[in-house]
Design a protein around this motif. Structure first.
Motif, PDB file in Angstrom:
ATOM      1  N   VAL A   1       0.873  -1.162   0.000  1.00 46.42           N
ATOM      2  CA  VAL A   1       0.000   0.000   0.000  1.00 46.42           C
ATOM      3  C   VAL A   1       0.911   1.212   0.000  1.00 46.42           C
ATOM      4  N   ARG A   2       0.675   2.121  -0.907  1.00 47.57           N
ATOM      5  CA  ARG A   2       1.441   3.364  -0.908  1.00 47.57           C
ATOM      6  C   ARG A   2       0.613   4.430  -0.223  1.00 47.57           C
ATOM      7  N   ILE A   3       1.315   5.344   0.423  1.00 49.19           N
ATOM      8  CA  ILE A   3       0.601   6.318   1.248  1.00 49.19           C
ATOM      9  C   ILE A   3       0.940   7.736   0.818  1.00 49.19           C
ATOM     10  N   ALA A   4      -0.107   8.532   0.637  1.00 50.24           N
ATOM     11  CA  ALA A   4       0.097   9.957   0.408  1.00 50.24           C
ATOM     12  C   ALA A   4      -0.720  10.720   1.440  1.00 50.24           C
ATOM     13  N   VAL A   5      -0.210  11.879   1.841  1.00 47.27           N
ATOM     14  CA  VAL A   5      -0.961  12.730   2.771  1.00 47.27           C
ATOM     15  C   VAL A   5      -1.262  14.028   2.051  1.00 47.27           C
ATOM     16  N   ARG A   6      -2.499  14.497   2.190  1.00 47.36           N
ATOM     17  CA  ARG A   6      -2.898  15.741   1.542  1.00 47.36           C
ATOM     18  C   ARG A   6      -3.478  16.696   2.576  1.00 47.36           C
ATOM     19  N   GLU A   7      -2.932  17.886   2.609  1.00 48.38           N
ATOM     20  CA  GLU A   7      -3.457  18.895   3.530  1.00 48.38           C
ATOM     21  C   GLU A   7      -4.637  19.598   2.866  1.00 48.38           C
ATOM     22  N   ALA A   8      -5.731  19.774   3.619  1.00 51.83           N
ATOM     23  CA  ALA A   8      -6.915  20.454   3.095  1.00 51.83           C
ATOM     24  C   ALA A   8      -6.719  21.969   3.168  1.00 51.83           C
ATOM     25  N   PRO A   9      -7.437  22.718   2.329  1.00 50.62           N
ATOM     26  CA  PRO A   9      -7.391  24.178   2.482  1.00 50.62           C
ATOM     27  C   PRO A   9      -8.115  24.611   3.764  1.00 50.62           C
ATOM     28  N   TYR A  10      -7.936  25.860   4.150  1.00 50.13           N
ATOM     29  CA  TYR A  10      -8.631  26.390   5.333  1.00 50.13           C
ATOM     30  C   TYR A  10     -10.133  26.362   5.121  1.00 50.13           C
ATOM     31  N   ARG A  11     -10.850  26.043   6.192  1.00 51.21           N
ATOM     32  CA  ARG A  11     -12.311  26.130   6.119  1.00 51.21           C
ATOM     33  C   ARG A  11     -12.694  27.573   6.396  1.00 51.21           C
ATOM     34  N   GLN A  12     -13.440  28.152   5.473  1.00 47.58           N
ATOM     35  CA  GLN A  12     -13.795  29.579   5.548  1.00 47.58           C
ATOM     36  C   GLN A  12     -14.424  29.942   6.884  1.00 47.58           C
TER      37      GLN A  12
ATOM     38  N   VAL B   1      -2.193  -7.099  -6.168  1.00 46.48           N
ATOM     39  CA  VAL B   1      -3.098  -6.010  -5.816  1.00 46.48           C
ATOM     40  C   VAL B   1      -2.255  -4.761  -5.548  1.00 46.48           C
ATOM     41  N   VAL B   2      -2.689  -3.650  -6.066  1.00 47.88           N
ATOM     42  CA  VAL B   2      -1.949  -2.416  -5.841  1.00 47.88           C
ATOM     43  C   VAL B   2      -2.897  -1.385  -5.236  1.00 47.88           C
ATOM     44  N   SER B   3      -2.472  -0.733  -4.189  1.00 51.47           N
ATOM     45  CA  SER B   3      -3.377   0.206  -3.523  1.00 51.47           C
ATOM     46  C   SER B   3      -2.693   1.519  -3.179  1.00 51.47           C
ATOM     47  N   TYR B   4      -3.508   2.543  -3.078  1.00 57.38           N
ATOM     48  CA  TYR B   4      -3.048   3.833  -2.602  1.00 57.38           C
ATOM     49  C   TYR B   4      -3.955   4.318  -1.493  1.00 57.38           C
ATOM     50  N   LEU B   5      -3.367   4.757  -0.415  1.00 52.47           N
ATOM     51  CA  LEU B   5      -4.145   5.354   0.664  1.00 52.47           C
ATOM     52  C   LEU B   5      -3.861   6.845   0.664  1.00 52.47           C
ATOM     53  N   LEU B   6      -4.916   7.631   0.546  1.00 53.56           N
ATOM     54  CA  LEU B   6      -4.760   9.082   0.643  1.00 53.56           C
ATOM     55  C   LEU B   6      -5.255   9.502   2.016  1.00 53.56           C
ATOM     56  N   ALA B   7      -4.336   9.948   2.858  1.00 49.61           N
ATOM     57  CA  ALA B   7      -4.711  10.400   4.202  1.00 49.61           C
ATOM     58  C   ALA B   7      -4.912  11.907   4.145  1.00 49.61           C
ATOM     59  N   CYS B   8      -6.133  12.339   4.447  1.00 51.57           N
ATOM     60  CA  CYS B   8      -6.462  13.760   4.330  1.00 51.57           C
ATOM     61  C   CYS B   8      -6.420  14.403   5.717  1.00 51.57           C
ATOM     62  N   ILE B   9      -5.718  15.531   5.829  1.00 49.89           N
ATOM     63  CA  ILE B   9      -5.556  16.168   7.145  1.00 49.89           C
ATOM     64  C   ILE B   9      -5.928  17.648   7.090  1.00 49.89           C
ATOM     65  N   SER B  10      -6.245  18.176   8.264  1.00 52.75           N
ATOM     66  CA  SER B  10      -6.701  19.561   8.375  1.00 52.75           C
ATOM     67  C   SER B  10      -5.543  20.480   8.773  1.00 52.75           C
ATOM     68  N   PRO B  11      -5.545  21.727   8.284  1.00 53.33           N
ATOM     69  CA  PRO B  11      -4.489  22.668   8.692  1.00 53.33           C
ATOM     70  C   PRO B  11      -4.774  23.299  10.065  1.00 53.33           C
TER      71      PRO B  11
END
Ligand code: ADP
Ligand code: MG
Length: 331
Positions: A9-20, A291-301
């Protein structure tokens, strides 16, 4: 992963934009150090390393090209691939996976981009007369420990989890077919407002694009998980509290499955939740193909979300150790 023996499993982390609506703009709790080479981030002076680490300024196209496009190449060759979005509500899981419709091409998420690439490859194969390949999609929801076939004739009647692979598959001949299919499925999803996000979905959604030829049936699973936040923050009682418990059961089970695999255990607790039972076929080796997988971990600023951010990063870190061993069996 290479050589077809092991898959990762490959892992990527993505930061979300600010919540207005959170008002004053504070500095993000997530830092992307200049030395990180796009692979690490720092939160509370701890550095975390992943396959990719994206600040909120990185757009959909880059995320798709880095993570998902290589999987599409595999799907066309007959591999089973999964892209899974994990994280707290409001951190861009559905946005990243492309579950909602958008008019702006730059906002298109994983799902429409995958379909477009797959349809292109399939029509090129047809022009070259290399086989009769067809594309279908299925859409299931896991809500309160029950799985529903959102494209079926009885979308509100739970399926037997172990038979989810028999859910309704509708043909996708053109790009436009996707939107009507998503509208049909989304209309049947259960959406319940919470304190955190008025349109937060309390269920897990799995959209699968199937590529069927005379020699193989491969799948690209796009999984949009319910928010990983604890029940304590959603402020519901009664039925909604029970839903919260079950949402967490699914996510805890994914954690347990990942931990067991990472620890090299031979018995993996897939059957602990409906979510992992459904995903078992996707995270385990079901054919001779890897089997090939990607996990996108989404995080808050935001600082107020720090404990959830840390728990998402911990989850990503344990998933990083995951190497599937062909000898592993389901319980
Ligand atoms: P989740 O599914 O994790 O609860 P959503 O995908 O619904 O979160 O995102 C919450 C809101 O933030 C949505 O309005 C979405 O369009 C927006 N959003 C999330 N990530 C991004 C991004 N990287 N760029 C622009 N808008 C985003
Ligand atoms: Mg969502």
């Amino acid at each position: 992963m290479e050589g077809g023996k092991l898959s990762a499993v490959r892992i990527a982390v993505r930061e979300a934009p600010y919540r207005q609506f959170l008002g004053r703009r504070e500095p993000s709790v997530v830092e992307f150090p200049p030395w990180s080479d796009g692979k690490s981030l720092v939160v509370e002076r701890n550095e975390y390393h992943f396959d990719h680490a994206y600040p909120s300024t990185v757009g959909q196209e880059v995320v798709y090209q880095d993570l998902i496009q290589p999987l599409v190449e595999r799907v066309i060759l007959g591999f089973q691939c999964t892209a899974l979005a994990y994280g707290q509500t409001g951190t861009g899981k559905s946005y990243s996976m492309g579950m909602a419709s958008t008019d702006k091409p730059e906002h298109l998420g994983v799902l429409p981009r995958v379909l477009s690439d797959i349809l292109d490859r399939v029509s090129a194969m047809k022009e070259n007369r290399t086989g009769n390949t067809q594309v279908f999609a299925s859409f299931i929801e896991i809500y309160n420990e029950k799985a529903y076939d959102l494209l079926g004739s009885e979308p509100h009647v739970p399926m037997v989890a172990a038979r989810c692979h028999r859910c309704t598959c509708l043909p996708l001949n053109r790009q436009e077919d996707l939107q009507s299919l998503l509208n049909l499925g989304t209309g049947n999803r259960r959406v319940r407002a919470t304190n955190l996000n008025a349109s937060s979905s309390r269920s897990h959604a799995v959209v699968t694009i199937h590529v069927k030829s005379s020699t193989f049936h491969s799948r690209m699973n796009i999984v949009d998980l319910a928010g990983s936040e604890g029940v304590r923050r959603t402020g519901h009682e009664g039925v909604a509290r029970q839903e919260g418990v079950n949402i967490n059961l699914g996510l805890l089970s994914i954690n347990k499955v990942v931990m067991s695999m990472a620890a090299g255990h031979t018995v993996i607790p897939y059957r602990d939740s409906v979510l992992t039972t459904v995903l078992q076929a996707y995270i385990n080796k079901i054919t001779h193909r890897t089997v090939v997988s990607y996990l996108l971990a989404c995080i808050s600023p935001h600082r107020c979300d720090l404990s959830e951010t840390l728990s998402t990063l911990r989850f990503g870190t344990s998933a990083k150790k995951l190497r599937l061993n062909p000898m592993q069996v389901a319980r």
